[in-house]
Design a protein around this motif. Structure first.
Motif, PDB file in Angstrom:
ATOM      1  N   MET A  39       0.803  -1.183   0.031  1.00 34.24           N
ATOM      2  CA  MET A  39      -0.062   0.056   0.078  1.00 34.24           C
ATOM      3  C   MET A  39       0.927   1.106  -0.138  1.00 34.24           C
ATOM      4  SD  MET A  39      -2.996   1.028   2.673  1.00 34.24           S
ATOM      5  CE  MET A  39      -4.079  -0.279   1.777  1.00 34.24           C
ATOM      6  N   PRO A  40       0.518   2.217  -0.984  1.00 33.83           N
ATOM      7  CA  PRO A  40       1.352   3.507  -0.768  1.00 33.83           C
ATOM      8  C   PRO A  40       0.974   4.375   0.575  1.00 33.83           C
ATOM      9  CG  PRO A  40      -0.594   3.603  -2.202  1.00 33.83           C
ATOM     10  CD  PRO A  40      -0.615   2.332  -2.011  1.00 33.83           C
ATOM     11  N   LYS A  41       1.957   5.020   0.858  1.00 32.14           N
ATOM     12  CA  LYS A  41       1.800   5.922   2.045  1.00 32.14           C
ATOM     13  C   LYS A  41       0.881   6.928   1.935  1.00 32.14           C
ATOM     14  CE  LYS A  41       6.317   5.232   3.834  1.00 32.14           C
ATOM     15  NZ  LYS A  41       7.592   5.789   4.348  1.00 32.14           N
ATOM     16  N   ARG A  42       0.558   7.298   0.674  1.00 33.94           N
ATOM     17  CA  ARG A  42      -0.456   8.327   0.356  1.00 33.94           C
ATOM     18  C   ARG A  42      -1.416   8.213  -0.909  1.00 33.94           C
ATOM     19  NH1 ARG A  42      -0.228  12.894   3.505  1.00 33.94           N
ATOM     20  NH2 ARG A  42       1.923  13.271   4.435  1.00 33.94           N
ATOM     21  N   LYS A  43      -2.786   8.385  -0.761  1.00 35.98           N
ATOM     22  CA  LYS A  43      -3.618   8.088  -1.864  1.00 35.98           C
ATOM     23  C   LYS A  43      -3.867   9.381  -2.436  1.00 35.98           C
ATOM     24  CE  LYS A  43      -6.313   4.794  -3.548  1.00 35.98           C
ATOM     25  NZ  LYS A  43      -5.600   3.399  -4.264  1.00 35.98           N
ATOM     26  N   PHE A  44      -3.993   9.523  -3.886  1.00 36.86           N
ATOM     27  CA  PHE A  44      -4.180  10.673  -4.535  1.00 36.86           C
ATOM     28  C   PHE A  44      -3.243  11.697  -4.334  1.00 36.86           C
ATOM     29  CE2 PHE A  44      -8.588   8.916  -3.183  1.00 36.86           C
ATOM     30  CZ  PHE A  44      -8.603   8.300  -4.406  1.00 36.86           C
ATOM     31  N   GLY A  45      -2.104  11.477  -3.924  1.00 39.09           N
ATOM     32  CA  GLY A  45      -0.892  12.402  -3.713  1.00 39.09           C
ATOM     33  C   GLY A  45      -0.910  13.079  -2.323  1.00 39.09           C
ATOM     34  N   TYR A  46      -2.100  13.030  -1.531  1.00 36.70           N
ATOM     35  CA  TYR A  46      -2.316  13.872  -0.215  1.00 36.70           C
ATOM     36  C   TYR A  46      -2.804  13.326   0.609  1.00 36.70           C
ATOM     37  CZ  TYR A  46      -7.242  14.450  -1.548  1.00 36.70           C
ATOM     38  OH  TYR A  46      -8.355  14.278  -2.081  1.00 36.70           O
ATOM     39  N   MET A  47      -3.594  12.256   0.594  1.00 38.15           N
ATOM     40  CA  MET A  47      -4.534  11.472   1.551  1.00 38.15           C
ATOM     41  C   MET A  47      -3.599  10.451   2.258  1.00 38.15           C
ATOM     42  SD  MET A  47      -8.138   9.335   1.309  1.00 38.15           S
ATOM     43  CE  MET A  47      -8.854  10.869   0.828  1.00 38.15           C
ATOM     44  N   PRO A  48      -3.086  10.446   3.562  1.00 37.83           N
ATOM     45  CA  PRO A  48      -2.437   9.796   4.121  1.00 37.83           C
ATOM     46  C   PRO A  48      -3.005   8.520   4.461  1.00 37.83           C
ATOM     47  CG  PRO A  48      -2.978  11.244   5.770  1.00 37.83           C
ATOM     48  CD  PRO A  48      -3.516  11.662   4.625  1.00 37.83           C
ATOM     49  N   THR A  49      -2.729   7.140   4.001  1.00 34.95           N
ATOM     50  CA  THR A  49      -3.252   5.529   4.331  1.00 34.95           C
ATOM     51  C   THR A  49      -3.015   5.003   5.477  1.00 34.95           C
ATOM     52  OG1 THR A  49      -1.447   4.604   3.240  1.00 34.95           O
ATOM     53  CG2 THR A  49      -2.925   5.346   1.502  1.00 34.95           C
ATOM     54  N   ILE A  50      -3.395   3.966   5.689  1.00 37.30           N
ATOM     55  CA  ILE A  50      -3.319   3.023   6.950  1.00 37.30           C
ATOM     56  C   ILE A  50      -1.652   2.805   7.140  1.00 37.30           C
ATOM     57  CG2 ILE A  50      -3.426   0.995   6.092  1.00 37.30           C
ATOM     58  CD1 ILE A  50      -5.066   0.210   8.693  1.00 37.30           C
ATOM     59  N   LYS A  51      -1.056   2.807   5.977  1.00 39.80           N
ATOM     60  CA  LYS A  51       0.605   2.718   6.024  1.00 39.80           C
ATOM     61  C   LYS A  51       1.193   3.788   6.865  1.00 39.80           C
ATOM     62  CE  LYS A  51       4.233   0.984   3.307  1.00 39.80           C
ATOM     63  NZ  LYS A  51       4.549   0.406   2.062  1.00 39.80           N
ATOM     64  N   LYS A  52       0.569   4.849   7.122  1.00 42.27           N
ATOM     65  CA  LYS A  52       1.267   6.006   8.001  1.00 42.27           C
ATOM     66  C   LYS A  52       1.042   5.874   9.609  1.00 42.27           C
ATOM     67  CE  LYS A  52       2.627   9.667   6.538  1.00 42.27           C
ATOM     68  NZ  LYS A  52       3.858   9.858   6.499  1.00 42.27           N
ATOM     69  N   CYS A  53       0.337   4.473   9.778  1.00 46.70           N
ATOM     70  CA  CYS A  53      -0.186   4.123  11.418  1.00 46.70           C
ATOM     71  C   CYS A  53       0.992   3.482  11.784  1.00 46.70           C
ATOM     72  CB  CYS A  53      -1.502   3.484  11.479  1.00 46.70           C
ATOM     73  SG  CYS A  53      -1.758   2.780  13.123  1.00 46.70           S
ATOM     74  N   PRO A  54       1.878   4.040  12.739  1.00 47.73           N
ATOM     75  CA  PRO A  54       3.011   3.235  13.420  1.00 47.73           C
ATOM     76  C   PRO A  54       2.403   2.156  14.299  1.00 47.73           C
ATOM     77  CG  PRO A  54       2.610   5.198  14.486  1.00 47.73           C
ATOM     78  CD  PRO A  54       1.684   5.241  13.291  1.00 47.73           C
ATOM     79  N   GLY A  55       1.157   2.285  14.836  1.00 50.24           N
ATOM     80  CA  GLY A  55       0.704   1.256  15.499  1.00 50.24           C
ATOM     81  C   GLY A  55       0.761  -0.283  14.959  1.00 50.24           C
ATOM     82  N   ILE A  56       0.487  -0.324  13.777  1.00 50.85           N
ATOM     83  CA  ILE A  56       0.444  -1.762  12.879  1.00 50.85           C
ATOM     84  C   ILE A  56       1.851  -2.350  12.854  1.00 50.85           C
ATOM     85  CG2 ILE A  56      -0.495  -3.065  11.027  1.00 50.85           C
ATOM     86  CD1 ILE A  56      -2.398  -1.058  10.571  1.00 50.85           C
ATOM     87  N   VAL A  57       2.747  -1.416  12.411  1.00 49.65           N
ATOM     88  CA  VAL A  57       4.111  -1.799  12.515  1.00 49.65           C
ATOM     89  C   VAL A  57       4.581  -2.357  13.629  1.00 49.65           C
ATOM     90  CG1 VAL A  57       6.445  -1.326  11.665  1.00 49.65           C
ATOM     91  CG2 VAL A  57       4.620  -0.336  10.205  1.00 49.65           C
ATOM     92  N   SER A  58       4.441  -1.523  14.798  1.00 53.71           N
ATOM     93  CA  SER A  58       4.808  -1.785  16.186  1.00 53.71           C
ATOM     94  C   SER A  58       4.146  -3.070  16.721  1.00 53.71           C
ATOM     95  CB  SER A  58       4.569  -0.648  16.977  1.00 53.71           C
ATOM     96  OG  SER A  58       5.148   0.633  16.670  1.00 53.71           O
ATOM     97  N   TYR A  59       2.809  -3.330  16.122  1.00 55.87           N
ATOM     98  CA  TYR A  59       2.239  -4.459  16.511  1.00 55.87           C
ATOM     99  C   TYR A  59       3.061  -5.852  15.965  1.00 55.87           C
ATOM    100  CZ  TYR A  59      -1.820  -7.861  16.963  1.00 55.87           C
ATOM    101  OH  TYR A  59      -2.646  -8.872  17.374  1.00 55.87           O
ATOM    102  N   TYR A  60       3.342  -5.772  14.982  1.00 53.63           N
ATOM    103  CA  TYR A  60       4.186  -6.858  14.603  1.00 53.63           C
ATOM    104  C   TYR A  60       5.718  -6.926  14.902  1.00 53.63           C
ATOM    105  CZ  TYR A  60       0.303  -8.382  11.492  1.00 53.63           C
ATOM    106  OH  TYR A  60      -0.864  -8.767  10.987  1.00 53.63           O
ATOM    107  N   LYS A  61       6.344  -5.699  14.791  1.00 62.80           N
ATOM    108  CA  LYS A  61       7.893  -5.520  15.357  1.00 62.80           C
ATOM    109  C   LYS A  61       8.096  -6.186  16.656  1.00 62.80           C
ATOM    110  CE  LYS A  61       9.873  -2.687  11.677  1.00 62.80           C
ATOM    111  NZ  LYS A  61      10.572  -1.281  11.500  1.00 62.80           N
TER     112      LYS A  61
END
Length: 260
Positions: A39-61
């Motif tokens: 998933m890209p970090k931004r949609k339509f060039g300006y809208m942040p996606t869920i990939k900007k959420c550090p909680g999910i990455v931390s949940y796995y790491k």
């Protein structure tokens, strides 16, 4: 200070060649879902996606994952299917697997009737892994929902907090609600089944051991309460020392990786 810098060691034992060679217990960062990575970090060039959420990455790491070690097709019983009087429907479990190194069980719903009610049943997947830790570190076990989009609606891993000093089992207790029709579920190899978060800020070191022949029975016996208690029901220092000798022997024998 010195203890904080010392790693907590998890010794993971199995006699299942498929789990040992292809589906080891591993750090959660290996199981960050592909859909999240792509998933890209931004949609339509300006809208942040869920990939900007550090909680999910931390949940796995910050976690450890127990993955599935084979292909499984499960058919969950419906409301119209007969359930045994004792609530244990092990013999009624309809499962097709890619190999026979997997087994299932269940707890009678009388054990948790206030939660199960009339339509809930327990399904236990018997894990081939036994984990031993010399320290009484608590781990919180939950369902990695971000990796189970196809399962989360029907199969729910019951959460809990456990330690691997007083018990070594990693069996997976699921709960499901019976529907009007049978539900068929497909679980692929390496699907994260459970995710463990250590309740400590210390580093966790994972060690894997392949146990040959019937040596795994020593863990199964302990899980049933026959290994760490004597005939009076009390803990026995002699038996505890015997177990420690066995664990050191297993570590020495399995120092080199065993290949299929």
């Amino acid at each position: 200070m010195f203890k904080r810098n010392k790693s907590i060691v998890l010794d993971c034992y199995t006699d299942n060649v498929y789990a040992y060679n292809f589906a080891k217990i591993n750090y959660g960062h290996h199981y960050i879902p592909d859909w999240f990575k792509e998933m890209p970090k931004r949609k339509f060039g300006y809208m942040p996606t869920i990939k900007k959420c550090p909680g999910i990455v931390s949940y796995y790491k910050q976690s450890i994952v127990i993955p599935m070690w084979c292909d499984v097709r499960l058919k969950l019983p419906s409301l119209s299917d007969r359930v045994p009087a004792n609530g244990n429907f092990k013999e009624f479990i309809d499962a097709t697997t890619s190999h026979n190194k997997i087994d299932f069980s269940s707890h009678p719903d009388e054990q948790f009737l206030g939660f199960a009610k009339n339509d809930g049943l327990n399904l236990k997947i018997l894990s081939p892994w036994y984990i031993h830790c010399k320290e009484p570190t608590q781990f919180t076990m939950t369902q990695p929902l971000w990796s189970q989009r196809g399962l989360m609606e029907h199969l729910h891993l019951l959460p809990g907090t456990i330690d691997f000093k007083t018990q070594e089992s990693t069996n997976l207790n699921y709960f499901f609600i019976r529907k009007e029709k049978k539900v068929t579920l497909e679980i692929e190899p390496l699907t994260p089944l459970a995710i463990l978060h250590p309740n400590t800020d210390r580093k966790v070191e994972i060690r894997h051991h392949f146990v040959r022949d019937s040596a795994m029975d020593i863990f199964k016996a302990r899980f049933l309460g026959m290994f760490n208690k004597d005939t009076t029901g009390s803990f026995s220092d002699a038996i505890r020392k015997k177990k420690e000798i066995f664990l050191r022997k297993v570590d020495k024998v399995n120092n080199d990786a065993w290949e299929l």
